[in-house]
Design an enzyme around this catalytic site. Sequence first.
Site, PDB file in Angstrom:
ATOM      1  N   LYS A 173       0.844  -1.204   0.000  1.00  0.00           N
ATOM      2  CA  LYS A 173       0.000   0.000   0.000  1.00  0.00           C
ATOM      3  C   LYS A 173       0.877   1.251   0.000  1.00  0.00           C
ATOM      4  O   LYS A 173       1.510   1.574   0.999  1.00  0.00           O
ATOM      5  CB  LYS A 173      -0.933   0.057   1.208  1.00  0.00           C
ATOM      6  CG  LYS A 173      -2.014   1.118   0.960  1.00  0.00           C
ATOM      7  CD  LYS A 173      -2.507   1.838   2.183  1.00  0.00           C
ATOM      8  CE  LYS A 173      -1.705   2.995   2.643  1.00  0.00           C
ATOM      9  NZ  LYS A 173      -1.803   4.241   1.861  1.00  0.00           N
ATOM     10  N   SER A 227       5.753   7.327  10.012  1.00  0.00           N
ATOM     11  CA  SER A 227       5.924   8.090  11.249  1.00  0.00           C
ATOM     12  C   SER A 227       5.796   7.208  12.497  1.00  0.00           C
ATOM     13  O   SER A 227       5.204   6.126  12.449  1.00  0.00           O
ATOM     14  CB  SER A 227       4.866   9.184  11.300  1.00  0.00           C
ATOM     15  OG  SER A 227       3.585   8.588  11.301  1.00  0.00           O
ATOM     16  N   GLU A 229       4.017   7.879  15.086  1.00  0.00           N
ATOM     17  CA  GLU A 229       2.613   7.866  15.495  1.00  0.00           C
ATOM     18  C   GLU A 229       1.845   6.727  14.806  1.00  0.00           C
ATOM     19  O   GLU A 229       1.169   5.917  15.465  1.00  0.00           O
ATOM     20  CB  GLU A 229       2.040   9.227  15.075  1.00  0.00           C
ATOM     21  CG  GLU A 229       0.676   9.529  15.562  1.00  0.00           C
ATOM     22  CD  GLU A 229       0.125  10.764  14.822  1.00  0.00           C
ATOM     23  OE1 GLU A 229       0.887  11.448  14.095  1.00  0.00           O
ATOM     24  OE2 GLU A 229      -1.075  10.996  14.967  1.00  0.00           O
ATOM     25  N   GLY A 231       3.206   4.262  13.194  1.00  0.00           N
ATOM     26  CA  GLY A 231       3.918   3.015  13.514  1.00  0.00           C
ATOM     27  C   GLY A 231       3.331   2.331  14.743  1.00  0.00           C
ATOM     28  O   GLY A 231       3.143   1.104  14.765  1.00  0.00           O
ATOM     29  N   GLU A 248      10.179   0.955  10.324  1.00  0.00           N
ATOM     30  CA  GLU A 248      11.201   1.924   9.912  1.00  0.00           C
ATOM     31  C   GLU A 248      10.580   3.296  10.118  1.00  0.00           C
ATOM     32  O   GLU A 248       9.739   3.724   9.328  1.00  0.00           O
ATOM     33  CB  GLU A 248      11.539   1.744   8.432  1.00  0.00           C
ATOM     34  CG  GLU A 248      12.123   0.401   8.073  1.00  0.00           C
ATOM     35  CD  GLU A 248      13.595   0.295   8.413  1.00  0.00           C
ATOM     36  OE1 GLU A 248      14.142   1.220   9.042  1.00  0.00           O
ATOM     37  OE2 GLU A 248      14.189  -0.727   8.051  1.00  0.00           O
ATOM     38  N   CYS A 282      13.823  10.363   5.998  1.00  0.00           N
ATOM     39  CA  CYS A 282      13.884   9.827   7.364  1.00  0.00           C
ATOM     40  C   CYS A 282      15.287   9.957   7.931  1.00  0.00           C
ATOM     41  O   CYS A 282      15.475  10.233   9.107  1.00  0.00           O
ATOM     42  CB  CYS A 282      13.447   8.378   7.362  1.00  0.00           C
ATOM     43  SG  CYS A 282      14.363   7.397   6.183  1.00  0.00           S
ATOM     44  N   GLU A 381      11.163  15.608  14.874  1.00  0.00           N
ATOM     45  CA  GLU A 381      11.469  15.550  13.447  1.00  0.00           C
ATOM     46  C   GLU A 381      10.702  16.667  12.732  1.00  0.00           C
ATOM     47  O   GLU A 381       9.479  16.716  12.798  1.00  0.00           O
ATOM     48  CB  GLU A 381      11.043  14.175  12.923  1.00  0.00           C
ATOM     49  CG  GLU A 381      11.469  13.905  11.516  1.00  0.00           C
ATOM     50  CD  GLU A 381      11.062  12.511  11.048  1.00  0.00           C
ATOM     51  OE1 GLU A 381       9.935  12.085  11.344  1.00  0.00           O
ATOM     52  OE2 GLU A 381      11.882  11.860  10.385  1.00  0.00           O
TER      53      GLU A 381
HETATM   54  P1  NAP Z   1       2.843   8.331   7.781  1.00  0.00           P
HETATM   55  O1  NAP Z   1       1.848   9.407   7.816  1.00  0.00           O
HETATM   56  O2  NAP Z   1       3.134   7.560   9.013  1.00  0.00           O
HETATM   57  O3  NAP Z   1       2.363   7.360   6.634  1.00  0.00           O
HETATM   58  C1  NAP Z   1       3.075   6.226   6.252  1.00  0.00           C
HETATM   59  C2  NAP Z   1       2.142   5.249   5.570  1.00  0.00           C
HETATM   60  O4  NAP Z   1       1.174   4.804   6.519  1.00  0.00           O
HETATM   61  C3  NAP Z   1       1.349   5.846   4.407  1.00  0.00           C
HETATM   62  O5  NAP Z   1       1.172   4.868   3.426  1.00  0.00           O
HETATM   63  C4  NAP Z   1       0.027   6.186   5.067  1.00  0.00           C
HETATM   64  O6  NAP Z   1      -1.040   6.244   4.145  1.00  0.00           O
HETATM   65  C5  NAP Z   1      -0.134   5.000   6.011  1.00  0.00           C
HETATM   66  N1  NAP Z   1      -1.053   5.210   7.105  1.00  0.00           N
HETATM   67  C6  NAP Z   1      -1.528   6.375   7.633  1.00  0.00           C
HETATM   68  N2  NAP Z   1      -2.402   6.121   8.632  1.00  0.00           N
HETATM   69  C7  NAP Z   1      -2.491   4.783   8.756  1.00  0.00           C
HETATM   70  C8  NAP Z   1      -3.223   3.907   9.616  1.00  0.00           C
HETATM   71  N3  NAP Z   1      -4.053   4.375  10.548  1.00  0.00           N
HETATM   72  N4  NAP Z   1      -3.039   2.578   9.482  1.00  0.00           N
HETATM   73  C9  NAP Z   1      -2.200   2.087   8.549  1.00  0.00           C
HETATM   74  N5  NAP Z   1      -1.503   2.855   7.688  1.00  0.00           N
HETATM   75  C10 NAP Z   1      -1.634   4.191   7.789  1.00  0.00           C
HETATM   76  O7  NAP Z   1       4.242   8.850   7.279  1.00  0.00           O
HETATM   77  P2  NAP Z   1       4.527   9.785   6.040  1.00  0.00           P
HETATM   78  O8  NAP Z   1       4.063  11.152   6.390  1.00  0.00           O
HETATM   79  O9  NAP Z   1       4.033   9.155   4.778  1.00  0.00           O
HETATM   80  O10 NAP Z   1       6.124   9.721   5.977  1.00  0.00           O
HETATM   81  C11 NAP Z   1       6.925  10.477   6.780  1.00  0.00           C
HETATM   82  C12 NAP Z   1       7.477   9.671   7.940  1.00  0.00           C
HETATM   83  O11 NAP Z   1       8.068   8.465   7.493  1.00  0.00           O
HETATM   84  C13 NAP Z   1       8.582  10.399   8.654  1.00  0.00           C
HETATM   85  O12 NAP Z   1       8.455  10.251  10.035  1.00  0.00           O
HETATM   86  C14 NAP Z   1       9.836   9.702   8.157  1.00  0.00           C
HETATM   87  O13 NAP Z   1      10.937   9.846   8.988  1.00  0.00           O
HETATM   88  C15 NAP Z   1       9.375   8.312   8.029  1.00  0.00           C
HETATM   89  N6  NAP Z   1      10.224   7.546   7.105  1.00  0.00           N
HETATM   90  C16 NAP Z   1      11.040   6.563   7.592  1.00  0.00           C
HETATM   91  C17 NAP Z   1      11.868   5.849   6.735  1.00  0.00           C
HETATM   92  C18 NAP Z   1      12.782   4.779   7.230  1.00  0.00           C
HETATM   93  O14 NAP Z   1      13.173   3.937   6.440  1.00  0.00           O
HETATM   94  N7  NAP Z   1      13.137   4.751   8.495  1.00  0.00           N
HETATM   95  C19 NAP Z   1      11.862   6.144   5.380  1.00  0.00           C
HETATM   96  C20 NAP Z   1      11.027   7.147   4.912  1.00  0.00           C
HETATM   97  C21 NAP Z   1      10.195   7.832   5.793  1.00  0.00           C
HETATM   98  P3  NAP Z   1      -1.599   7.632   3.561  1.00  0.00           P
HETATM   99  O15 NAP Z   1      -0.463   8.586   3.431  1.00  0.00           O
HETATM  100  O16 NAP Z   1      -2.186   7.238   2.276  1.00  0.00           O
HETATM  101  O17 NAP Z   1      -2.618   8.131   4.539  1.00  0.00           O
END
Ligand code: NAP
Length: 479
Positions: A173, A227, A229, A231, A248, A282, A381
């Site tokens: 997804k 994120s 949260e 996660g 991650e 990230c 962050e």
């Molecule tokens: P996010 O808001 O946590 O979203 C990540 C994924 O989770 C998206 O596909 C999102 O879908 C989905 N999601 C949202 N709510 C959910 C729920 N209730 N249940 C299941 N899935 C859900 O993060 P983001 O804003 O896309 O990315 C930024 C974050 O990712 C930052 O904190 C960054 O540091 C981290 N990151 C970490 C790595 C690593 O490898 N460590 C790499 C890249 C990014 P939708 O967006 O479609 O709602």
Amino acid sequence: MDWKMFIDGDWLEAESKETILVYNPADYSQTGTIPRGRGVDVDKAVLAAKRAFYSSAWRAVKPHERGWLLYDMAKKIREQKDELAMWETLDVGKPLKQSYADVEAAARYFEFYAGMADKILGETIPVEPGLVDFTVREPVGVTAHIIPWNYPLQIGARSCAASIAAGNTVVLKPAEDTPVTALMLAQFFDELGVEKGVVNVVTGYGHEAGAALSGHKDINHLTFTGSVEVGKMVMKAAAENIVPVTLELGGKSPNIVFADCDLEQAVEWVVRSITQNAGQTCSAGSRLLVEASIHDAFVERVKNKFEELTIAPGAQDPDIGPILTEKQFNRIISFIDIARNDAMVVTGGERYTSGECMNGFFLKPTLITNVDPTSRLAQEEIFGPVLTVFPFETEEEALELANGTEYGLVTGIWTQNISRAHRLADQIQSGQVFINNYGAGGGIQMPFGGYKQSGFGREKGIEALRNYTQLKNIAIKFQ
Ligand code: NAP
Ligand code: MG
């Protein structure tokens, strides 16, 4: 372009027929639509993946043949590199050369895991005479992959390639903001004639499709990148079904700069590591810890570099493209507002609206000094091109600052003193430590993941195969 989802070898609309608009963050023009997948669509995908996993057709595929499939994916990715890079830039907003680097990284993940497919080995274990004991690393079954919007192609490729190499079937997804390149990967698999149900991509919102996938009882492993949260939410959902997770999450990664280092190199990488993808990374080097004796001179050099960087829509291949959304932009600005009161904004901090940047949310790279190490600016962050600076006097102080957040993803150490570099590397709390470099150009082979709130489990490298295999011990008695 109106995209469909790839489920069980078919291109489908959402059961509800609803769609979600997709935008180009550079100017907010609409680039297409995707289906708004929900629980019922996720059910179809997981069921298809489960059927495929137990099918005789997938079982009959030899490990090296899975490798061939993955090699063919790498080849297709390179053949289609212009289109992939263009879509990654249209979706995420990143400068074109960074999208090309992501395309190459995606190809490399497929190649790397292609080579691993027939090298997933067990052990023989001496127990007693008359008993042969050995282990087999088996695939886990259906693996779910929820990926963020900042590096969709790379992150989608890295975990799906590893999982398929190990013999699993996958449901991916992507984030609803940046779905296209994940769908293009599905298209390539389709063109290569992958068995029905082995690869499924479901599009939709996180709280709908994502939540349904993470709480699904028929998945056997969940890889989540995003994120902290969310996660926590997906981990709780997976816990209900005793589904193991790899998380991650975010970071607040420091570059630690000592006065004895190659300053030219250090400046270059400090700047690059916080401005790549407009800081929406990230592993961004979002904190600069600098030896007090060179603090002012080093800050001046970073400031000058920041002010030289070009800002424009990603398609024009500048140094910095737009922030993904207005919401994300406003969040970054709220941190900068704190800095205006409690710290010092040395350069940047403002929206950039010249020329074609009028309709997107572009931010001038921002340098902030005089930051209290316990403040939100120092701890949270920010996820934008915003660098916070902290001086230190001693190695101990540097270490305390470096380890002084809840995160622990990456650390850069800049020094010519090899003993000091080792002493620090030994005590740093992060999953990766880079000495006199930062990121090593992506490092497909290097295990990557977090300490503390940055998550657990490792992606990339051979290590990632642990996520996608389970160990069986078999003992045979003979006379
Ligand atoms: P996010 O808001 O946590 O979203 C990540 C994924 O989770 C998206 O596909 C999102 O879908 C989905 N999601 C949202 N709510 C959910 C729920 N209730 N249940 C299941 N899935 C859900 O993060 P983001 O804003 O896309 O990315 C930024 C974050 O990712 C930052 O904190 C960054 O540091 C981290 N990151 C970490 C790595 C690593 O490898 N460590 C790499 C890249 C990014 P939708 O967006 O479609 O709602
Ligand atoms: Mg999102």
